[in-house]
Scaffold this motif. Structure first.
Motif, PDB file in Angstrom:
ATOM      1  N   PHE A   1       0.831  -1.210   0.000  1.00  0.00           N
ATOM      2  CA  PHE A   1       0.000   0.000   0.000  1.00  0.00           C
ATOM      3  C   PHE A   1       0.869   1.265   0.000  1.00  0.00           C
ATOM      4  CE2 PHE A   1      -4.031  -2.121   1.616  1.00  0.00           C
ATOM      5  CZ  PHE A   1      -4.801  -1.708   0.544  1.00  0.00           C
ATOM      6  N   ASN A   2       1.883   1.298   0.848  1.00  0.00           N
ATOM      7  CA  ASN A   2       2.710   2.496   0.958  1.00  0.00           C
ATOM      8  C   ASN A   2       3.495   2.770  -0.323  1.00  0.00           C
ATOM      9  OD1 ASN A   2       1.922   3.074   3.620  1.00  0.00           O
ATOM     10  ND2 ASN A   2       3.427   1.655   4.455  1.00  0.00           N
ATOM     11  N   LEU A   3       3.991   1.707  -0.958  1.00  0.00           N
ATOM     12  CA  LEU A   3       4.732   1.903  -2.204  1.00  0.00           C
ATOM     13  C   LEU A   3       3.803   2.291  -3.351  1.00  0.00           C
ATOM     14  CD1 LEU A   3       7.420  -0.941  -2.079  1.00  0.00           C
ATOM     15  CD2 LEU A   3       7.680   1.477  -1.510  1.00  0.00           C
ATOM     16  N   LYS A   4       2.556   1.838  -3.311  1.00  0.00           N
ATOM     17  CA  LYS A   4       1.591   2.256  -4.335  1.00  0.00           C
ATOM     18  C   LYS A   4       1.397   3.769  -4.301  1.00  0.00           C
ATOM     19  CE  LYS A   4      -2.304   0.172  -5.054  1.00  0.00           C
ATOM     20  NZ  LYS A   4      -2.241   0.081  -6.541  1.00  0.00           N
ATOM     21  N   TYR A   5       1.396   4.344  -3.104  1.00  0.00           N
ATOM     22  CA  TYR A   5       1.274   5.800  -2.994  1.00  0.00           C
ATOM     23  C   TYR A   5       2.453   6.510  -3.650  1.00  0.00           C
ATOM     24  CZ  TYR A   5      -2.864   6.086   0.000  1.00  0.00           C
ATOM     25  OH  TYR A   5      -4.156   6.046   0.473  1.00  0.00           O
ATOM     26  N   MET A   6       3.585   5.818  -3.763  1.00  0.00           N
ATOM     27  CA  MET A   6       4.768   6.407  -4.387  1.00  0.00           C
ATOM     28  C   MET A   6       4.813   6.162  -5.892  1.00  0.00           C
ATOM     29  SD  MET A   6       7.663   5.346  -1.568  1.00  0.00           S
ATOM     30  CE  MET A   6       8.978   6.010  -2.587  1.00  0.00           C
ATOM     31  N   GLY A   7       3.869   5.382  -6.420  1.00  0.00           N
ATOM     32  CA  GLY A   7       3.841   5.113  -7.851  1.00  0.00           C
ATOM     33  C   GLY A   7       4.251   3.710  -8.240  1.00  0.00           C
ATOM     34  N   TYR A   8       4.610   2.882  -7.273  1.00  0.00           N
ATOM     35  CA  TYR A   8       4.988   1.499  -7.567  1.00  0.00           C
ATOM     36  C   TYR A   8       3.764   0.684  -7.995  1.00  0.00           C
ATOM     37  CZ  TYR A   8       9.759   1.555  -5.589  1.00  0.00           C
ATOM     38  OH  TYR A   8      11.087   1.790  -5.339  1.00  0.00           O
ATOM     39  N   SER A   9       4.000  -0.328  -8.837  1.00  0.00           N
ATOM     40  CA  SER A   9       3.016  -1.372  -9.083  1.00  0.00           C
ATOM     41  C   SER A   9       3.353  -2.535  -8.156  1.00  0.00           C
ATOM     42  CB  SER A   9       3.063  -1.837 -10.537  1.00  0.00           C
ATOM     43  OG  SER A   9       2.718  -0.779 -11.407  1.00  0.00           O
ATOM     44  N   THR A  10       2.331  -3.240  -7.689  1.00  0.00           N
ATOM     45  CA  THR A  10       2.555  -4.265  -6.661  1.00  0.00           C
ATOM     46  C   THR A  10       2.049  -5.620  -7.137  1.00  0.00           C
ATOM     47  OG1 THR A  10       0.449  -3.680  -5.607  1.00  0.00           O
ATOM     48  CG2 THR A  10       2.424  -2.579  -4.795  1.00  0.00           C
ATOM     49  N   HIS A  11       2.884  -6.633  -6.982  1.00  0.00           N
ATOM     50  CA  HIS A  11       2.563  -7.965  -7.489  1.00  0.00           C
ATOM     51  C   HIS A  11       2.889  -9.031  -6.440  1.00  0.00           C
ATOM     52  CE1 HIS A  11       2.748  -5.905 -11.418  1.00  0.00           C
ATOM     53  NE2 HIS A  11       3.903  -5.427 -10.995  1.00  0.00           N
ATOM     54  N   ALA A  12       2.060 -10.054  -6.380  1.00  0.00           N
ATOM     55  CA  ALA A  12       2.348 -11.243  -5.578  1.00  0.00           C
ATOM     56  C   ALA A  12       2.428 -12.436  -6.522  1.00  0.00           C
ATOM     57  CB  ALA A  12       1.267 -11.473  -4.528  1.00  0.00           C
ATOM     58  N   ILE A  13       3.348 -13.359  -6.228  1.00  0.00           N
ATOM     59  CA  ILE A  13       3.544 -14.557  -7.052  1.00  0.00           C
ATOM     60  C   ILE A  13       3.700 -15.750  -6.115  1.00  0.00           C
ATOM     61  CG2 ILE A  13       5.048 -15.695  -8.735  1.00  0.00           C
ATOM     62  CD1 ILE A  13       5.934 -12.902  -9.666  1.00  0.00           C
ATOM     63  N   HIS A  14       3.031 -16.858  -6.456  1.00  0.00           N
ATOM     64  CA  HIS A  14       3.123 -18.060  -5.614  1.00  0.00           C
ATOM     65  C   HIS A  14       2.878 -19.284  -6.483  1.00  0.00           C
ATOM     66  CE1 HIS A  14       3.034 -20.699  -2.281  1.00  0.00           C
ATOM     67  NE2 HIS A  14       1.735 -20.718  -2.058  1.00  0.00           N
ATOM     68  N   ASN A  15       3.817 -20.231  -6.468  1.00  0.00           N
ATOM     69  CA  ASN A  15       3.662 -21.427  -7.296  1.00  0.00           C
ATOM     70  C   ASN A  15       2.908 -22.540  -6.562  1.00  0.00           C
ATOM     71  OD1 ASN A  15       5.962 -21.543  -5.629  1.00  0.00           O
ATOM     72  ND2 ASN A  15       7.018 -23.011  -6.944  1.00  0.00           N
ATOM     73  N   HIS A  16       1.815 -22.135  -5.926  1.00  0.00           N
ATOM     74  CA  HIS A  16       0.880 -23.077  -5.307  1.00  0.00           C
ATOM     75  C   HIS A  16      -0.521 -22.496  -5.469  1.00  0.00           C
ATOM     76  CE1 HIS A  16      -0.322 -26.465  -2.972  1.00  0.00           C
ATOM     77  NE2 HIS A  16      -0.739 -25.761  -1.937  1.00  0.00           N
ATOM     78  N   ARG A  17      -1.513 -23.151  -4.909  1.00  0.00           N
ATOM     79  CA  ARG A  17      -2.910 -22.758  -5.076  1.00  0.00           C
ATOM     80  C   ARG A  17      -3.154 -21.300  -4.688  1.00  0.00           C
ATOM     81  NH1 ARG A  17      -5.794 -25.340  -1.113  1.00  0.00           N
ATOM     82  NH2 ARG A  17      -7.637 -24.296  -1.956  1.00  0.00           N
ATOM     83  N   GLY A  18      -3.878 -20.593  -5.533  1.00  0.00           N
ATOM     84  CA  GLY A  18      -4.174 -19.194  -5.259  1.00  0.00           C
ATOM     85  C   GLY A  18      -5.078 -18.992  -4.063  1.00  0.00           C
ATOM     86  N   ALA A  19      -5.914 -19.996  -3.757  1.00  0.00           N
ATOM     87  CA  ALA A  19      -6.855 -19.864  -2.646  1.00  0.00           C
ATOM     88  C   ALA A  19      -6.283 -20.372  -1.329  1.00  0.00           C
ATOM     89  CB  ALA A  19      -8.153 -20.612  -2.963  1.00  0.00           C
ATOM     90  N   PHE A  20      -5.056 -20.902  -1.347  1.00  0.00           N
ATOM     91  CA  PHE A  20      -4.456 -21.430  -0.118  1.00  0.00           C
ATOM     92  C   PHE A  20      -4.225 -20.285   0.864  1.00  0.00           C
ATOM     93  CE2 PHE A  20      -1.177 -23.861   2.291  1.00  0.00           C
ATOM     94  CZ  PHE A  20      -1.920 -25.013   2.483  1.00  0.00           C
ATOM     95  N   TYR A  21      -4.606 -20.479   2.122  1.00  0.00           N
ATOM     96  CA  TYR A  21      -4.592 -19.431   3.152  1.00  0.00           C
ATOM     97  C   TYR A  21      -5.500 -18.252   2.772  1.00  0.00           C
ATOM     98  CZ  TYR A  21      -0.697 -21.366   5.920  1.00  0.00           C
ATOM     99  OH  TYR A  21       0.099 -22.147   6.721  1.00  0.00           O
ATOM    100  N   GLY A  22      -6.359 -18.440   1.773  1.00  0.00           N
ATOM    101  CA  GLY A  22      -7.243 -17.352   1.362  1.00  0.00           C
ATOM    102  C   GLY A  22      -6.521 -16.184   0.727  1.00  0.00           C
ATOM    103  N   ARG A  23      -5.344 -16.441   0.134  1.00  0.00           N
ATOM    104  CA  ARG A  23      -4.539 -15.334  -0.402  1.00  0.00           C
ATOM    105  C   ARG A  23      -5.280 -14.539  -1.471  1.00  0.00           C
ATOM    106  NH1 ARG A  23      -0.292 -19.387   0.201  1.00  0.00           N
ATOM    107  NH2 ARG A  23       1.322 -18.644   1.638  1.00  0.00           N
ATOM    108  N   ASN A  24      -6.081 -15.214  -2.303  1.00  0.00           N
ATOM    109  CA  ASN A  24      -6.793 -14.492  -3.361  1.00  0.00           C
ATOM    110  C   ASN A  24      -7.797 -13.491  -2.795  1.00  0.00           C
ATOM    111  OD1 ASN A  24      -8.252 -16.846  -2.471  1.00  0.00           O
ATOM    112  ND2 ASN A  24      -9.652 -16.597  -4.185  1.00  0.00           N
ATOM    113  N   LYS A  25      -8.213 -13.678  -1.545  1.00  0.00           N
ATOM    114  CA  LYS A  25      -9.141 -12.744  -0.904  1.00  0.00           C
ATOM    115  C   LYS A  25      -8.421 -11.749   0.008  1.00  0.00           C
ATOM    116  CE  LYS A  25     -12.793 -16.225  -1.003  1.00  0.00           C
ATOM    117  NZ  LYS A  25     -13.652 -17.139  -0.211  1.00  0.00           N
ATOM    118  N   VAL A  26      -7.274 -12.148   0.535  1.00  0.00           N
ATOM    119  CA  VAL A  26      -6.538 -11.302   1.479  1.00  0.00           C
ATOM    120  C   VAL A  26      -5.647 -10.288   0.767  1.00  0.00           C
ATOM    121  CG1 VAL A  26      -4.700 -11.339   3.224  1.00  0.00           C
ATOM    122  CG2 VAL A  26      -6.593 -12.968   3.362  1.00  0.00           C
TER     123      VAL A  26
END
Length: 659
Positions: free
Chosen positions: A336-361
């Motif tokens: 969030f803080n880097l987005k305010y500075m103009g950064y684009s933010t990405h998450a990458i994970h080579n396992h299920r997207g819904a594991f630990y509810g990451r797709n919602k969190v």
């Protein structure tokens, strides 16, 4: 049946006595399962009798409910089942990880079932299902045919007895806490279960959730934490948008699953160094030990700490913020803080997207995109069916190339995940264990060391690629926790089960600054080294670390942000949930082709998880390649033009659908 009735009348009529005996036996069973030894469990009883009897009384209080019913044998069995399930489940879990079973794990039950085949054979799972069905049948039989009390229940007396026991339960609980027989704060969850008993600790993980309200919590208390220029003229923090990302490097975090130096474990020798590249980088770049919040499991909590700067120790024991508060609200974070500075933010994970509810969190943590396994091709699996990490290099580079400005990328690897086999499963391994305490441990560590070796090769490949990238890059690499290999403090050369190692690699000549950190301090340290001081929690760590009230005030800020009145933000959270896109590459349909009665969809960036869908319903699909899918069921020709492509994860949850 007649003998059973006579035995009941002769020996089991004194209900409270039987409740006490059952509770004692049940507690002994639960502790034996947890310690995997009857002798050790009896030793716990003899060494800590007050703790053992306190836990026995907890179980006894639940058994006392049978006083209200005539079908007492049936009730004894019904009440016993949850306790038996607790003991067995905890025992099995401790065979596969180092963190005991908690109530919070029930929220992760779906995730656990999704990877059950990685831990247990199909035959074992079938036996479990058969066992459950047999148990249900036995319960029905007991209800119908088990003897019941001849006399009517004296409800006045029985209710009074149950109430007295309930009051006694709460009284004894308070006495146990006040006399320090048990503790309410668990610095180490595994040790707490060993020291204070499984029943008490398990119930504590249910009762003790979230962050407790600080004493004298008020607006002044929160704002007086800061004495510098972190707050505005009104005494609150309000992030401001700017476009200054080009002044700073791309910031990459790489969280390596169960990654530690195998040479730090006593009693093992290897044919070659399992991690030569990581070891060399530690000599050349800023590095040190990293204290993480969990051992053997709990990847999501290490993520939470390094993304937000908030310690999970402020929450209830065993709690995952991903499964509680972060499902409901946003939280200040580095993304969030880097987005305010103009950064684009990405998450990458080579396992299920819904594991630990990451797709919602992740939208509540400020991510623009999330590329999970369902959006990746050319996936190679380990012998334990986890995706190997080598494909992450391409995913990270693609994320950086997808934007014109600077990027923040948080990558979570999975290759090093257990369970680690106790028999030989690798043929011609690159590394062999030449010395081990036992044959089973030899094969476990040989498998693990080879996963570390391949992850180390991936780290080298990634840094080689980033060194050629035409933008400045900082790459922070670290292990999320120790592997689940029955390690002890005595077996670790560090003497610590919560320490992994980190490196701050870069391609533009940053000064080497070695220090030991915690995972909730890591992000602020990295940003400080590149000259970024945006974000309230970041600046707090950078300016107040080492002060006497450092941890107390950090907990107060965390409470105010997540559970309190957001005084520090002027009463309202400034961070809005992002419209996160699943996957970097656009999945699209180019055309639909009919051949005979069959339909095929030609398009771009399909994966094995791509399914043809119609009005939200997933249709029977065959994956023929990244540019073509086949439909394996009949549809109305009038509906064909409405067909779309959905990415569907292992548990049938739709992660995204083409527009």
């Amino acid at each position: 049946m007649g003998k059973l009735k006579r035995f009941y009348r002769k020996y089991l009529k004194q209900s409270l006595v039987l409740c006490a005996l059952l509770a004692l036996g049940m507690n002994l069973f639960i502790e034996t399962m947890a310690r995997h030894s009857l002798i050790v469990s009896l030793g716990f009883f003899l060494q800590y009798p007050a703790v053992f009897l306190f836990n026995t009384f907890i179980i006894f209080a639940t058994y006392s409910i049978v006083l209200l019913f005539r079908r007492r044998i049936f009730c004894y069995v019904i009440i016993s089942l949850p306790w038996l399930a607790l003991g067995i489940t905890n025992g099995i879990i401790l065979l596969n990880r180092m963190t005991p079973f908690t109530v919070k794990d029930l929220a992760n039950a779906g995730d656990g079932l999704s990877i059950a085949t990685n831990y247990f054979s199909s035959g074992t799972l079938i036996l479990v299902i058969i066992g459950i069905l047999v148990s249900i049948a036995a319960l029905v039989f007991l209800f119908l045919f088990a003897p019941k009390k001849r006399e009517k229940v004296n409800y006045k007396r029985s209710i009074a007895a149950v109430l007295v026991i309930a009051i006694g339960f709460f009284g004894i609980w308070q006495v146990a806490v006040k006399t320090k027989t048990v503790e309410t704060f668990f610095g180490n969850l595994a040790y707490a279960y060993q020291d204070y008993g499984v029943p008490y600790c398990f119930i504590s993980t249910w009762l003790n959730t979230g962050i407790h309200k600080p004493a004298n919590y008020s607006e002044n208390l929160v704002k007086n934490i800061f004495n510098g220029d972190e707050l505005n003229d009104k005494g609150v923090y309000q992030p401001k948008k700017s476009d200054q990302d080009e002044k700073y490097p791309n910031i990459l975090f790489l969280q390596l699953e169960s990654f530690i130096d195998p040479k730090l474990v006593e009693g093992f020798s290897y044919s070659r160094d399992p991690m030569p590249n990581f070891r060399q980088m530690m000599k050349e770049y800023s590095s040190g030990y990293l204290t993480v919040p969990s051992v053997g499991a709990g990847t999501a909590n290490t993520e939470f700490e390094s993304m937000t700067g908030i310690s999970v120790k402020f929450f209830g024991p065993g709690e995952y913020p991903y499964k509680s508060v972060l499902l409901e609200k946003t939280c200040e974070s580095i993304p969030f803080n880097l987005k305010y500075m103009g950064y684009s933010t990405h998450a990458i994970h080579n396992h299920r997207g819904a594991f630990y509810g990451r797709n919602k969190v992740f939208p509540n943590l400020g991510y623009d995109t999330f590329t999970s396994l369902e959006y990746m091709n050319n996936v190679v699996k380990t012998a334990r069916n986890w995706a190997k990490d080598g494909l992450l290099t391409e995913e990270i580079i693609d994320a950086m190339k997808s934007t014109k400005g600077r990027d923040y990328i948080y990558t979570i690897s999975v290759q090093g995940h257990g369970k680690y086999p106790t028999e030989q499963v690798l043929e011609n391994p690159a590394i062999t264990v030449t010395e081990a305490p036992s044959e089973e441990e030899r094969w476990q560590y040989e498998y693990y060391a080879n996963q570390v070796y391949e992850m180390d090769l991936f780290v080298k490949e990634l840094t080689d690629s980033l060194s050629r990238f035409d933008e400045d890059v900082v790459l922070v690499m670290y292990g999320d926790h120790l592997p689940a290999l029955d390690m002890t403090e005595e077996s670790m050369k560090t003497g610590d089960l919560f320490s992994t190692q980190y490196i701050i690699w870069n391609n533009f000549g940053m000064k080497k600054e070695d220090k030991n950190l915690t995972s909730y301090q890591l992000g602020a340290e990295v940003l400080d080294q590149v000259g970024i001081h945006e974000g309230l929690i970041t600046s707090y760590h950078q300016n107040y670390q080492g002060t006497s009230a450092y941890m107390r005030n950090l907990e107060t800020l965390a409470y105010d942000m997540l559970y309190g009145n957001a005084y520090i933000y002027g009463g309202k959270l400034p961070f809005k949930k992002t419209k996160m896109k699943m996957g970097i590459k656009q999945i699209k349909i180019d055309k639909i082709v009919q051949i005979g009665d069959d339909y095929y969809i030609k398009g771009q960036n399909f994966t094995e998880y791509s399914k043809i869908s119609l009005d939200g319903e997933v249709l029977n699909t065959i994956y023929l390649g990244p540019t073509i899918l086949g439909l394996r069921e009949k549809v109305n020709p009038e509906d064909v033009e409405r067909m779309k492509i959905s990415q569907v994860e292992k548990n049938k949850e739709i992660l995204s659908t083409t527009e």
